[in-house]
Design an enzyme around this catalytic site. Structure first.
Site, PDB file in Angstrom:
ATOM      1  N   CYS A 111       0.830  -1.204   0.000  1.00 55.61           N
ATOM      2  CA  CYS A 111       0.000   0.000   0.000  1.00 55.61           C
ATOM      3  C   CYS A 111       0.865   1.255   0.000  1.00 55.61           C
ATOM      4  O   CYS A 111       0.649   2.178  -0.786  1.00 55.61           O
ATOM      5  CB  CYS A 111      -0.929  -0.020   1.208  1.00 55.61           C
ATOM      6  SG  CYS A 111      -2.088   1.359   1.270  1.00 55.61           S
ATOM      7  N   CYS A 208      -6.447  -4.026   7.244  1.00 52.89           N
ATOM      8  CA  CYS A 208      -7.738  -3.349   7.183  1.00 52.89           C
ATOM      9  C   CYS A 208      -8.804  -4.140   6.441  1.00 52.89           C
ATOM     10  O   CYS A 208      -9.983  -4.067   6.794  1.00 52.89           O
ATOM     11  CB  CYS A 208      -7.577  -1.956   6.574  1.00 52.89           C
ATOM     12  SG  CYS A 208      -6.919  -1.932   4.888  1.00 52.89           S
TER      13      CYS A 208
END
Length: 380
Positions: A111, A208
Site C-alpha cells: 500500500c 484493514c
C-alpha cells in the site's frame, strides 16, 4: 512540550496524511502549531459495505470520522479521497495472487509503495502543498547538500521503516515525519496535553481488509472454489512421507506451528509451501534456519551496497536487525549471506537493508537460496 525546532521551519504548506490514529493526529497538530498552512487528507481504500469488521482499523470508517474530528479541532481543512480502485489493484489483487502462489505478502508495504505515497504526492501537487507529512515512526535526515535519507525511528520498538522501503525515492525530498524522534508514550502524552480526540485511541494491528485475520476468507471471495490454494493437499515431512492432510495451502505460512499434525517428539513448523503439488512441508525448528536470502523487486533509497559489504537486514516485522554480507546487489534484486542463520525466511515478506540506522532499501524475499531473481510476480 515538544520543541518546535525539532520539525524545522518551512514556510510552505503541508499535506498531512491522517489515518484517524493518534500518530497522524499529533503530526497534524505539531505542524499546525508551527503556524504552517496544513491540509489533512484521509484515503478511503476500499468498499466497507461488503466487509464486516474493519470499521475500527486505521483505514476504516471510524478512522475517517476520527480524522475529520481532529481536523475540526485544529481548524484545518480536511479531504477524503477515494482510492478504492487503485487499492484493489495494487494491494488486494496482489494479496490474493501472492497467497495463491504460496507466498506471504505484506499489504502495508504494498500500500505504501504503490498506492498511498504516489497518490499523496499527486494530491499534494493538486492542492498546492510543498510538503507531505505522515505519522510514521521513522526519520528523514537532510545532510547538507546531499540527498535526503530515510533513517530508523528513535524508538526501535516502534520503528516503521520496514514498511517504508518501497516508497518512491523522490518522496524523501518532500517528506516530513514529526513523530520519528518520539516514543509512543511521548506521542500520547503530547496528544493528551493538546486535548486531541484520538489521544487514547487503541492501536490497530489487523490488516484493514482482513477481518478477524481470516486470510482464507478473503481468498474465498476472490478465487474459484476449486483453486489449488483452497483445495486439500498433503502435509509432508522432509523425507517426503505424508504426515497428514490440509484444507488448502493458503492457510499456512513458513514458520507456522499452529494447525499442524501432532504426535512428534518435538514441535513441527511449516518449512515450505509447494503450490505445484499442493504440499505443505513441515519439520523441526532446527530445519527452519537458513543462511541465504534472495530478494527481488528491489527499491533503493540510498546508494546500493557493494558486493562483500556487511550490512544489517530485517527479514520480518518485529525481528531484530542482523548482520548480512552482500553477495550481489543490482537494480532489480540482491542476495545475502547470513553469518548467523535465521529462522523462517519467508517468501513474500520484505528484506530491508540498513547501514547503521540508514535505510539503504529493500526487496521482496524470493527464497532462502538459489539464483538472484530479477522480478517478483505482481510487482512492476
Amino acid at each position: 512540550m515538544i520543541a518546535p525546532s525539532r520539525l524545522g521551519r518551512f514556510a510552505d504548506s503541508v499535506l498531512v496524511a491522517m489515518s484517524g490514529g493518534v500518530d497522524s493526529s499529533l503530526t497534524a497538530a505539531l505542524l499546525a502549531g508551527e503556524g504552517r498552512p496544513v491540509i489533512g487528507v484521509t484515503m478511503k481504500t476500499f468498499c466497507y459495505s461488503g466487509v464486516e469488521g474493519p470499521s475500527r482499523t486505521c483505514c476504516g470508517l471510524d478512522g475517517i470520522a476520527d480524522a475529520k474530528s481532529v481536523a475540526a479541532q485544529l481548524d484545518m481543512p480536511h479531504h477524503v479521497f477515494d482510492v478504492e480502485e487503485d487499492f484493489t489493484r495494487d494491494v488486494i489483487d496482489d494479496f490474493v495472487s501472492e497467497y495463491a502462489a504460496g507466498r506471504t505478502p505484506i499489504p502495508c508495504v504494498r500500500c505504501n509503495s504503490f498506492t498511498k505515497f504516489r497518490d499523496l504526492l499527486r494530491r499534494a501537487d493538486g492542492l498546492g502543498c510543498r510538503w507531505l507529512a505522515t505519522g510514521h515512526y521513522a526519520r528523514v535526515v537532510r545532510p547538507g547538500a546531499g540527498r535526503p535519507e530515510l533513517r530508523r525511528g528513535a524508538d526501535d520498538r516502534k520503528d516503521q521503516t520496514y514498511f517504508l522501503w518501497g516508497i518512491p525515492r523522490r518522496a524523501l525530498d518532500r517528506l516530513l515525519l514529526p513523530v520519528g524522534d518520539l516514543t509512543k508514550p511521548q506521542v500520547r502524552a503530547e496528544a493528551r496535553r493538546l486535548g486531541l480526540d484520538t489521544a487514547d485511541k487503541p492501536e490497530s494491528f489487523e490488516i484493514c481488509f482482513v477481518p478477524d485475520n481470516d486470510y482464507a476468507g478473503v481468498l474465498r471471495r476472490y478465487l474459484p472454489d476449486d483453486h489449488p490454494a483452497l483445495s486439500p493437499g498433503a502435509i509432508r515431512l522432509e523425507d517426503g512421507s505424508e504426515a497428514g492432510r490440509h484444507p488448502g495451502y493458503a492457510h499456512y505460512t513458513v514458520g507456522q506451528r499452529k494447525g499442524l499434525p501432532g504426535g512428534f517428539a518435538e514441535p513441527m513448523f511449516v518449512l515450505e509451501i509447494r503450490p505445484s503439488s499442493r504440499d505443505v512441508v513441515i519439520g523441526p525448528r532446527t530445519s527452519l534456519a537458513r543462511s541465504r536470502v534472495v530478494a527481488g523487486g528491489v527499491n533503493w533509497l540510498a546508494d546500493r551496497p557493494a558486493a562483500g559489504e556487511r550490512v544489517g537486514v530485517r527479514i520480518r516485522h518485529g525481528a531484530p536487525i542482523v548482520d548480512a554480507d552482500v553477495l550481489e546487489a543490482t537494480s532489480t534484486g540482491f542476495s545475502l549471506d547470513l553469518p548467523t542463520p535465521q529462522a523462517a525466511i519467508t517468501p513474500g515478506q520484505s528484506a530491508v537493508l540498513y547501514r547503521g540506522d540508514l535505510v539503504l532499501g529493500g526487496g521482496i524475499i524470493v527464497s532462502a537460496g538459489g539464483p538472484l531473481a530479477s522480478r517478483v510476480p505482481g510487482r512492476s
